[in-house]
Enzyme design. Structure first.
Site, mmCIF file in Angstrom:
data_model
loop_
_atom_site.group_PDB
_atom_site.id
_atom_site.type_symbol
_atom_site.label_atom_id
_atom_site.label_comp_id
_atom_site.label_asym_id
_atom_site.label_seq_id
_atom_site.Cartn_x
_atom_site.Cartn_y
_atom_site.Cartn_z
ATOM 1 N N ASP A 284 0.816 -1.209 0.000
ATOM 2 C CA ASP A 284 0.000 0.000 0.000
ATOM 3 C C ASP A 284 0.855 1.267 0.000
ATOM 4 O O ASP A 284 1.866 1.340 0.696
ATOM 5 C CB ASP A 284 -0.862 -0.054 1.269
ATOM 6 C CG ASP A 284 -1.812 1.091 1.368
ATOM 7 O OD1 ASP A 284 -2.619 1.257 0.443
ATOM 8 O OD2 ASP A 284 -1.752 1.845 2.362
ATOM 9 N N GLU A 326 0.926 -0.350 -5.135
ATOM 10 C CA GLU A 326 -0.197 0.580 -5.181
ATOM 11 C C GLU A 326 0.396 1.977 -5.209
ATOM 12 O O GLU A 326 0.718 2.564 -4.174
ATOM 13 C CB GLU A 326 -1.124 0.402 -3.974
ATOM 14 C CG GLU A 326 -2.457 1.113 -4.153
ATOM 15 C CD GLU A 326 -2.634 2.377 -3.326
ATOM 16 O OE1 GLU A 326 -3.534 3.162 -3.643
ATOM 17 O OE2 GLU A 326 -1.875 2.597 -2.364
HETATM 18 C C1 GLC Z 1 -4.109 3.428 -0.006
HETATM 19 C C2 GLC Z 1 -5.448 2.777 0.147
HETATM 20 C C3 GLC Z 1 -6.423 3.771 0.687
HETATM 21 C C4 GLC Z 1 -5.919 4.303 1.993
HETATM 22 C C5 GLC Z 1 -4.503 4.841 1.847
HETATM 23 C C6 GLC Z 1 -3.899 5.115 3.178
HETATM 24 O O1 GLC Z 1 -4.112 4.429 -0.952
HETATM 25 O O2 GLC Z 1 -5.858 2.232 -1.068
HETATM 26 O O3 GLC Z 1 -7.689 3.203 0.836
HETATM 27 O O4 GLC Z 1 -6.764 5.329 2.436
HETATM 28 O O5 GLC Z 1 -3.665 3.921 1.213
HETATM 29 O O6 GLC Z 1 -3.561 3.918 3.812
#
Ligand code: GLC
Ligand code: GLC
Length: 651
Positions: A284, A326
């Site tokens: 993430d 991500e």
């Molecule tokens: C990523 C997740 C999102 C979250 C962010 C902070 O972007 O997809 O849902 O709010 O991380 O952890």
């Protein structure tokens, strides 16, 4: 010279840790460690070499890998070896994914096991379960504010439930994807609690400051992720009497990766979940991993070094496990997460294709492919052994992350065009059937993002509200058109749960004080299984969408050309409503598929002769793989019905 240094360091380390691990069969571990150690050492040195405790930390790193290798179950070690032999396994077109919330989809992990047949019915064989670890009630950010990286939220089940689920999934050849929230912890995490209590060791796990001096310097260049609900990037902690860096919500404390202890802890977490049978780990917010004054603190060079180091270490212990990056960032930046300097992927094998996603939404709103064609050209060719995750939407908001230059080249004025898109999807624009909700409105920049389910954004909710059969049909076509694009582009298609039955917005979040200020909850619903049952009843919306998708997925899996070997050529055509590209077989150049999508509601023509190699005399032999029918061709002109697509194959 440097290699000698790393060899002798490795020998030293192994001599020290050997007595602890001597009895284990470490044959593969040693081979892989030997092969990767030069890279591991160089990266670790580049990041942490200046520290006095460097060698101690390096030993700790190797020990962590050895321990996790020893606890890796035999059947996963066997899988590692199989995957090393068949190293392109994940580039196959056979993988089709779905993202879901465990509680929203099936209540809990046990429920997931009982519903595995649903995935198989549709053809899904990669399931991304959104975060299931413990988070404080009310301060969870939908699972992304973790208070214990090894404990499952008791409301969804136990570790044993997860292991059982992973076993069942493996038997059915379904890949399991789980999140590791690398960038931050919850303020209730043990490390944050110790930091608050004044423990210097743990204060050093985060970025904390006694005064505003440094935070103010950082703020000059940092952006805001949640401008409405969490403005600024620092939060004052009364107990600690210090400022803490909190880039996301004020209860999410950013981890300090300039501290090697943090790196080693998080590597241990990654390997822990790898050893629980996870096939793919979604990392993430990777763009945020390194903070540097004077920069936006996104996409920094060191963030990439950290990912490379994580990958190298994971390759030693669990080489069968893949990483998803991500990183919802500009196209030029995204591809770097595959591993910038490497010929083969050396960071994350998979990355979200946010550019394509956002461009598809532009095409739907404008009913043409002008910006889509322009924007796709700027996505650099990615490395071999790296693949996209193609998606229509996910649990997050949709950001309009296009380049202003591209918007201008497509013939629009950037600010006006962005405003148009926001108005279009929030339903303000006249003629728009979209029912989106704005997210992250930033008064300072005029920026906003969009929440809402796929069905609501393409007009199905409007159609149901108004009982308009034509609007219903159009919205179903758009849902299918969207999926035809993510299935044929090249990469792993990732569906979002509920989209396969046309789930519309769930506005109940506004009555929950914890969720009300975060519109992303509008599309984080609990599946209505009665509605899902309607997928078996011909004539229903659910049936139309589900059966069509099921067919599309089946055809996709049978079509080897759809595997992702960078085997796609964009074809620019005169008709602005059409998006056209060709997929070809890398081994047999004669085999190819022509993908044609019409984003307009009316039929559009494509002059086949203008495609040079696709014109007469071939056109008579074209068959649409999806319907199995010959397309309508008049003279040399292909007729593409409104909101529809072809996957044309030459017989
Ligand atoms: C990523 C997740 C999102 C979250 C962010 C902070 O972007 O997809 O849902 O709010 O991380 O952890
Ligand atoms: C996994 C997959 C399988 C794939 C193999 C590659 O076992 O489930 O489909 O072929 O890895 O080694």
């Amino acid at each position: 010279m440097y290699e000698q240094l790393s060899h002798s360091l490795l020998n030293d380390i192994l001599n020290k840790i050997e007595p602890k691990i001597a009895k284990q069969d470490l044959r593969y571990f040693y081979t892989r460690l030997g092969a990767n150690f030069y890279a591991i050492h160089s990266l670790f040195e580049k990041l942490y070499g200046g520290r006095e405790d460097f060698e101690e930390q390096a030993q700790q790193l190797v020990e962590t890998m050895a321990k996790q290798y020893i606890s890796r179950p035999d059947k996963l070690r066997t899988l590692d070896i199989e995957r090393e032999l068949d190293y392109n396994w994940f580039l196959s077109q056979k993988w089709v994914g779905m993202t879901l919330y465990c509680n929203g989809f099936a209540g809990n992990l046990k429920g997931m096991r009982e519903n595995l047949h649903y995935f198989q019915e549709l053809g899904i064989n990669l399931v991304h379960i959104m975060p299931i670890l413990r988070c404080p009630e009310g301060k969870s950010d939908g699972g992304y504010a973790v208070s214990d990286f090894r404990k499952i939220d008791p409301r969804v089940g136990t570790l044993e439930d997860l292991e059982n689920l992973s076993d069942d999934m493996q038997q059915r050849d379904i890949l399991l994807t789980l999140d590791v929230v690398l960038n931050h912890t919850s303020d209730e995490h043990e490390w944050a609690k110790k930091a608050r209590a004044g423990d210097k060791k743990y204060q050093d796990y985060f970025y904390t400051f006694g005064s505003r001096t440094v935070p103010d310097m950082f703020e000059q260049n940092m952006l805001e992720v949640f401008p409405e609900t969490a403005p600024g990037n620092f939060t004052w902690n009364e107990e600690m009497q210090r400022w803490v860096m909190t880039v996301f919500n004020n209860y999410q404390w950013d981890l300090n990766y300039s501290n090697p202890a943090v790196f080693i802890e998080m590597l241990d977490v990654i390997l822990y979940w790898a050893n629980k049978g996870t096939d793919i780990l979604r990392l993430d917010a990777v763009a945020f991993l390194w903070k540097k004054i004077g920069s936006t603190c996104q996409n920094e060079r060191e963030a990439h070094l950290i990912l490379q180091l994580l990958k190298d270490c994971c390759q030693v212990v669990a080489p069968g496990v893949l990483f998803i990056a991500e990183a919802i960032v500009a196209p030029l930046e995204v591809t770097k997460y595959f591993g910038e300097d490497a010929i083969i992927a050396k960071e994350c094998e998979i990355a979200y294709n946010a550019t394509y996603m956002a461009l598809l939404w532009d095409a739907v709103a404008t009913k043409n492919a002008k910006l889509l064609n322009q924007g796709i050209k700027n996505v650099p060719v990615k490395l071999e052994r790296a693949t996209w995750l193609n998606y229509a939407r996910c649990h997050d908001d949709i950001g309009l992350g296009f380049d202003d230059k591209d918007i201008a080249l497509a013939g629009y004025e950037p600010a006006n065009h962005r405003k148009f898109l926001i108005d279009y999807y929030s339903g303000k624009f006249e003629d728009s059937h979209a029912r989106g909700v704005l997210f992250g409105e930033n008064e300072k920049t005029g920026d906003a993002r969009i929440s809402g389910t796929l069905a609501s954004l393409v007009g199905l909710q409007y159609a149901i509200e108004t009982g308009d059969p034509v609007a219903t049909e159009s919205s179903i076509k758009l849902i299918l058109l969207f999926h035809s694009m993510i299935l044929s582009f090249g990469g792993i298609p990732l569906l979002y749960y509920g989209d396969e039955i046309g789930t519309i917005n769930d506005n109940s979040y506004v009555n929950d004080p914890i969720k009300a200020s975060d519109s992303r909850w509008v599309h984080r619903h609990v599946i209505d299984w009665e509605k899902a049952e309607l997928r078996h009843t011909s004539g229903t919306v659910e049936y139309s969408i589900f059966t069509a998708l099921k067919r599309m997925i089946a055809v996709h899996k049978e079509t080897g050309i759809f595997a992702d070997f960078n085997n796609r050529d964009l074809i620019e055509v005169e008709n602005p409503h059409l998006f056209v590209f060709e997929r070809y077989d890398i081994n047999r150049v004669s085999e190819r598929v022509l993908v044609v999508a019409n984003f307009d509601g009316k039929s559009q023509n494509l002059d086949l002769d203008s495609l040079v190699s696709w014109g007469a005399p071939h056109y008579g032999q074209l068959v649409d793989l999806y319907t199995g029918q010959r397309p309508e061709i008049f003279k040399n002109t292909l007729v593409v019905p409104g909101f529809s697509f072809y996957w044309l194959y030459e017989m």
